[in-house]
Design a protein around this motif. Structure first.
Motif, PDB file in Angstrom:
ATOM      1  N   GLY A  16     -22.038 -49.026  -0.976  1.00  0.00           N
ATOM      2  CA  GLY A  16     -20.786 -49.069  -0.226  1.00  0.00           C
ATOM      3  C   GLY A  16     -20.856 -48.322   1.095  1.00  0.00           C
ATOM      4  N   ALA A  17     -22.018 -47.702   1.399  1.00  0.00           N
ATOM      5  CA  ALA A  17     -22.170 -46.961   2.655  1.00  0.00           C
ATOM      6  C   ALA A  17     -22.188 -47.918   3.839  1.00  0.00           C
ATOM      7  CB  ALA A  17     -23.452 -46.137   2.633  1.00  0.00           C
ATOM      8  N   VAL A  18     -21.544 -47.499   4.916  1.00  0.00           N
ATOM      9  CA  VAL A  18     -21.433 -48.322   6.112  1.00  0.00           C
ATOM     10  C   VAL A  18     -21.885 -47.518   7.319  1.00  0.00           C
ATOM     11  CG1 VAL A  18     -19.866 -49.637   7.597  1.00  0.00           C
ATOM     12  CG2 VAL A  18     -19.519 -49.624   5.109  1.00  0.00           C
ATOM     13  N   GLU A  19     -22.596 -48.164   8.218  1.00  0.00           N
ATOM     14  CA  GLU A  19     -22.974 -47.547   9.492  1.00  0.00           C
ATOM     15  C   GLU A  19     -22.278 -48.290  10.624  1.00  0.00           C
ATOM     16  OE1 GLU A  19     -27.110 -47.201  10.150  1.00  0.00           O
ATOM     17  OE2 GLU A  19     -27.515 -46.131   8.281  1.00  0.00           O
ATOM     18  N   VAL A  33     -15.016 -36.956  12.272  1.00  0.00           N
ATOM     19  CA  VAL A  33     -14.002 -36.778  11.230  1.00  0.00           C
ATOM     20  C   VAL A  33     -14.049 -37.897  10.199  1.00  0.00           C
ATOM     21  CG1 VAL A  33     -11.527 -36.590  10.781  1.00  0.00           C
ATOM     22  CG2 VAL A  33     -12.508 -35.539  12.832  1.00  0.00           C
ATOM     23  N   PHE A  34     -14.202 -39.140  10.676  1.00  0.00           N
ATOM     24  CA  PHE A  34     -14.136 -40.303   9.787  1.00  0.00           C
ATOM     25  C   PHE A  34     -15.542 -40.743   9.385  1.00  0.00           C
ATOM     26  CE2 PHE A  34     -14.021 -44.869   8.957  1.00  0.00           C
ATOM     27  CZ  PHE A  34     -12.975 -44.959   8.043  1.00  0.00           C
ATOM     28  N   THR A  35     -15.760 -40.862   8.078  1.00  0.00           N
ATOM     29  CA  THR A  35     -17.027 -41.370   7.552  1.00  0.00           C
ATOM     30  C   THR A  35     -16.819 -42.796   7.062  1.00  0.00           C
ATOM     31  OG1 THR A  35     -17.721 -39.166   6.844  1.00  0.00           O
ATOM     32  CG2 THR A  35     -18.844 -41.050   5.847  1.00  0.00           C
ATOM     33  N   PRO A  36     -17.475 -43.777   7.705  1.00  0.00           N
ATOM     34  CA  PRO A  36     -17.265 -45.163   7.289  1.00  0.00           C
ATOM     35  C   PRO A  36     -17.816 -45.435   5.895  1.00  0.00           C
ATOM     36  CG  PRO A  36     -19.009 -45.033   8.928  1.00  0.00           C
ATOM     37  CD  PRO A  36     -18.405 -43.675   8.838  1.00  0.00           C
ATOM     38  N   HIS A  37     -16.962 -45.870   5.021  1.00  0.00           N
ATOM     39  CA  HIS A  37     -17.306 -46.286   3.672  1.00  0.00           C
ATOM     40  C   HIS A  37     -16.378 -47.451   3.353  1.00  0.00           C
ATOM     41  CE1 HIS A  37     -17.770 -46.227  -0.719  1.00  0.00           C
ATOM     42  NE2 HIS A  37     -18.899 -45.578  -0.500  1.00  0.00           N
ATOM     43  N   ILE A  38     -16.843 -48.363   2.518  1.00  0.00           N
ATOM     44  CA  ILE A  38     -16.086 -49.597   2.322  1.00  0.00           C
ATOM     45  C   ILE A  38     -14.651 -49.332   1.887  1.00  0.00           C
ATOM     46  CG2 ILE A  38     -16.895 -49.921  -0.046  1.00  0.00           C
ATOM     47  CD1 ILE A  38     -16.112 -52.614   2.647  1.00  0.00           C
ATOM     48  N   GLY A  83     -18.809 -54.009  18.901  1.00  0.00           N
ATOM     49  CA  GLY A  83     -19.555 -53.025  18.132  1.00  0.00           C
ATOM     50  C   GLY A  83     -20.376 -53.682  17.039  1.00  0.00           C
ATOM     51  N   PHE A  84     -21.271 -52.889  16.430  1.00  0.00           N
ATOM     52  CA  PHE A  84     -22.137 -53.393  15.374  1.00  0.00           C
ATOM     53  C   PHE A  84     -21.989 -52.537  14.120  1.00  0.00           C
ATOM     54  CE2 PHE A  84     -23.999 -54.665  19.373  1.00  0.00           C
ATOM     55  CZ  PHE A  84     -24.359 -55.984  19.158  1.00  0.00           C
ATOM     56  N   TRP A  85     -22.145 -53.170  12.960  1.00  0.00           N
ATOM     57  CA  TRP A  85     -22.033 -52.452  11.702  1.00  0.00           C
ATOM     58  C   TRP A  85     -23.034 -52.986  10.687  1.00  0.00           C
ATOM     59  CZ3 TRP A  85     -20.863 -55.615   7.583  1.00  0.00           C
ATOM     60  CH2 TRP A  85     -20.222 -56.831   7.868  1.00  0.00           C
ATOM     61  N   SER A  86     -23.326 -52.172   9.698  1.00  0.00           N
ATOM     62  CA  SER A  86     -24.149 -52.588   8.560  1.00  0.00           C
ATOM     63  C   SER A  86     -23.540 -51.999   7.294  1.00  0.00           C
ATOM     64  CB  SER A  86     -25.601 -52.128   8.724  1.00  0.00           C
ATOM     65  OG  SER A  86     -25.686 -50.724   8.702  1.00  0.00           O
ATOM     66  N   TRP A  87     -23.662 -52.728   6.203  1.00  0.00           N
ATOM     67  CA  TRP A  87     -23.018 -52.335   4.950  1.00  0.00           C
ATOM     68  C   TRP A  87     -24.012 -52.476   3.804  1.00  0.00           C
ATOM     69  CZ3 TRP A  87     -19.018 -55.959   2.196  1.00  0.00           C
ATOM     70  CH2 TRP A  87     -18.596 -55.366   1.000  1.00  0.00           C
ATOM     71  N   ASP A  88     -24.286 -51.382   3.103  1.00  0.00           N
ATOM     72  CA  ASP A  88     -25.108 -51.397   1.900  1.00  0.00           C
ATOM     73  C   ASP A  88     -24.201 -51.800   0.739  1.00  0.00           C
ATOM     74  OD1 ASP A  88     -26.480 -50.684  -0.502  1.00  0.00           O
ATOM     75  OD2 ASP A  88     -27.730 -49.289   0.633  1.00  0.00           O
ATOM     76  N   VAL A  89     -24.405 -53.004   0.207  1.00  0.00           N
ATOM     77  CA  VAL A  89     -23.465 -53.528  -0.790  1.00  0.00           C
ATOM     78  C   VAL A  89     -23.571 -52.798  -2.124  1.00  0.00           C
ATOM     79  CG1 VAL A  89     -23.436 -55.813   0.277  1.00  0.00           C
ATOM     80  CG2 VAL A  89     -25.108 -55.323  -1.514  1.00  0.00           C
TER      81      VAL A  89
END
Length: 301
Positions: free
Chosen positions: A190-193, A208-213, A181-187
């Motif tokens: 803290g938002a993550v995709e 249900v789950f929202t990815p956040h650091i 899988g692939f991810w990106s993180w706004d440092v």
């Protein structure tokens, strides 16, 4: 004397009426002239737009689809000459790939008076399929209803979108097969995709789950792993080079999973760290096999 005054009054009233009539006549003539000038200006603007537009513009008779006029854009896009289309019915030329789509457009036009941004498939003279975005409206010419149709060629955009969807589909299938899988993180925020496969690796529902650091760190409730975000930021700032790490996590059923992640920082104009992008590879089976081998070796020893 009285008769003289009566005559003078009648004559004066007549002159007044004549002057008023002349004034109104002049005003009417000026209005007619202004209206004629406005109409001529409007017609000239329409003519210029009709002749210079890169889009296809055609005027057809509503009753039988007879082509009355076609601009250079229509001829360029379809590949026909003016002699091949003017005075012919659209059904005889077969511009529409599906005649049923044409009938639906005409019915909608009759009911609503106009059609806006309707996508359709058309055939060029050489048989090539093209995609168009259609807007149409009714107008009266010589006492008969006609259809003014403006069609923008969106073939390139449609093909690009189609290729992109196919590419995304192949990418998703490759991710599924590789468990990658692939991810990106706004440092800063803290938002993550996450890509769909990351949710599958963690056994989580994207609805249900929202990815956040912070939420992601909670998936690894071991003290030694809580500094992972700071380590990644420090390494990305310090090295400006790709990095990698392994991590264990808890699934919703409380079983332990393992993943291997690679990452690379993305930097702004002032060389400041903006975001971190990376991959997640499910290595749970490998780690479990390694653990089984370790335990077996301990027993043998």
């Amino acid at each position: 004397v009285m008769l003289f005054f009566v005559v003078v009054l009648i004559a004066g009233a007549g002159i007044m009426v004549w002057l008023i009539w002349q004034w109104q006549r002049g005003l009417f003539n000026r209005r007619e002239l202004d209206a004629a000038r406005a109409l001529a200006t409007s017609e000239e603007r329409f003519r210029l737009a009709f002749m210079t537009s890169p889009d296809s513009i055609a005027i057809t008779r509503l009753a039988d689809g007879l082509m009355v006029s076609a601009n250079p854009g229509f001829l360029r896009i379809t590949g026909y000459t003016e002699k091949e289309v003017i005075g012919k019915r659209i059904s005889d030329i077969r511009i529409w790939e599906s005649p049923q789509d044409q009938l639906k457009m005409i019915e909608h036009l009759k009911e609503n008076g106009s059609v806006n941004n309707l996508e359709g498939r058309f055939l060029k003279k050489n048989g090539e399929v093209i995609y168009g975005l259609i807007s149409a409206s009714l107008l009266e010419l010589d006492g008969a209803s006609h259809v003014l149709t403006i069609t923008r060629d969106i073939t390139e955009r449609v093909l690009v979108q189609k290729a992109l969807r196919e590419s995304e589909g192949r990418l998703r299938e490759a991710q599924r097969l590789a468990r990658l899988g692939f991810w990106s993180w706004d440092v800063k925020t803290g938002a993550v995709e996450w890509s769909d496969e990351v949710y599958k690796i963690f056994g989580l529902d994207p609805a249900v789950f929202t990815p956040h650091i912070d939420a992601i760190l909670a998936l690894s409730p071991w003290p030694e792993d809580h500094q992972r975000d700071r380590e990644l930021i420090n390494r990305a700032i310090r090295d400006h080079r790709p990095g990698s790490y392994e991590q264990k996590f808890l699934r919703p059923d409380q079983s332990i999973g393992y993943y291997y992640s690679t990452f690379q920082g993305s930097y702004g104009e002032r060389d400041e760290l903006v975001s971190i992008i990376g991959t997640v590879l499910d290595i749970t089976e490998r780690k479990l096999h390694e653990e089984q081998i370790r335990l077996l070796n301990e027993e043998l020893e």
